[in-house]
Enzyme design. Sequence first.
Site, mmCIF file in Angstrom:
data_model
loop_
_atom_site.group_PDB
_atom_site.id
_atom_site.type_symbol
_atom_site.label_atom_id
_atom_site.label_comp_id
_atom_site.label_asym_id
_atom_site.label_seq_id
_atom_site.Cartn_x
_atom_site.Cartn_y
_atom_site.Cartn_z
ATOM 1 C CE LYS A 1 47.419 49.395 47.031
ATOM 2 N NZ LYS A 1 46.936 49.203 48.412
ATOM 3 C CB THR B 1 37.699 43.490 46.871
ATOM 4 O OG1 THR B 1 36.685 44.505 46.739
ATOM 5 C CG2 THR B 1 37.633 42.544 45.681
ATOM 6 N N GLY C 1 39.315 45.200 52.448
ATOM 7 C CA GLY C 1 40.582 45.018 53.146
ATOM 8 C C GLY C 1 41.735 44.560 52.286
ATOM 9 C CB THR C 2 42.272 44.185 48.618
ATOM 10 O OG1 THR C 2 41.753 45.488 48.302
ATOM 11 C CG2 THR C 2 41.214 43.146 48.313
ATOM 12 N N GLY C 3 43.807 46.293 50.412
ATOM 13 C CA GLY C 3 44.992 47.134 50.597
ATOM 14 C C GLY C 3 45.696 46.851 51.899
ATOM 15 C CB CYS C 4 44.415 46.327 55.351
ATOM 16 S SG CYS C 4 43.461 47.850 55.547
#
Length: 264
Positions: A176, A208, A210-213
């Site tokens: 990412k 943004t 928690g975008t990865g989760c």
Amino acid sequence: MKQVARALTIAGSDSGGGAGIQADLKTFHQFGAYGMSAITAITVQSTLGVFGVYPMTTEAVAQQIHEVLRDIGADAAKTGMLFDAAIIRAVADELRPYNKLKLVVDPVMIAKGGAKLLQDDAIEALTKGLLPLAEVVTPNVPEAECLTGMQIRNAEQMREAAKAIHALGVRNVMMKGGHLEGDEVRDILYDGQAFHEIVHERIQTRHTHGTGCTFSAALTAELAKGTPLIEAVEKANRFIFEAIKTAPELGGGHGPTNHWAVIE
């Protein structure tokens, strides 16, 4: 009646609801998958930061996974915050017998505000114990730098890092690129032979958290439904783009994304 897709999240609890198991379960539901959870740690969080981390015992983590998989089962699972080497080893031991389960590893290491969510001695346990079990790993640039020891400043270095992470034994690497500078965001999927790139415009916002989760949960839900990997990645990517674009702007810091986001 067709059995519903089953997705398990193994991660920390975020009291603010923007990341961790809360974000994962909301996303599973939005994608039509039945969500289950094994909590690895309780974190005290808001949009302003992480104010406390209280890990579960390895026995508690292992028992949650064991009983859920023994009874309900899962088509796909994802890991998020695992905290330390002992928990990582316990998770790997519980998942190893389920070789048909599609595992997404989100190597959560540092919170948005800089708080450490993975202990230094856990990197080896992650790379040697968990990554070889994974269908796909989803590092952002700082996480990929930690996993490889490389400096990543452009797309070519992202590709080299993806090759290095793939060599650790994971089947697919989803790099990412949101941490790199520029008006566009480039994400790169590597399957050991070819690269598949997704490029989209950068949304200028502080919301943004928690975008990865959320991205990895969307990917997990799609894999649980039997969606091929590239299509699952593209759907998860479109979802997180819309989730950021339509963020509800909650809190005074890094607010959560929109877990009600809808994609075509």
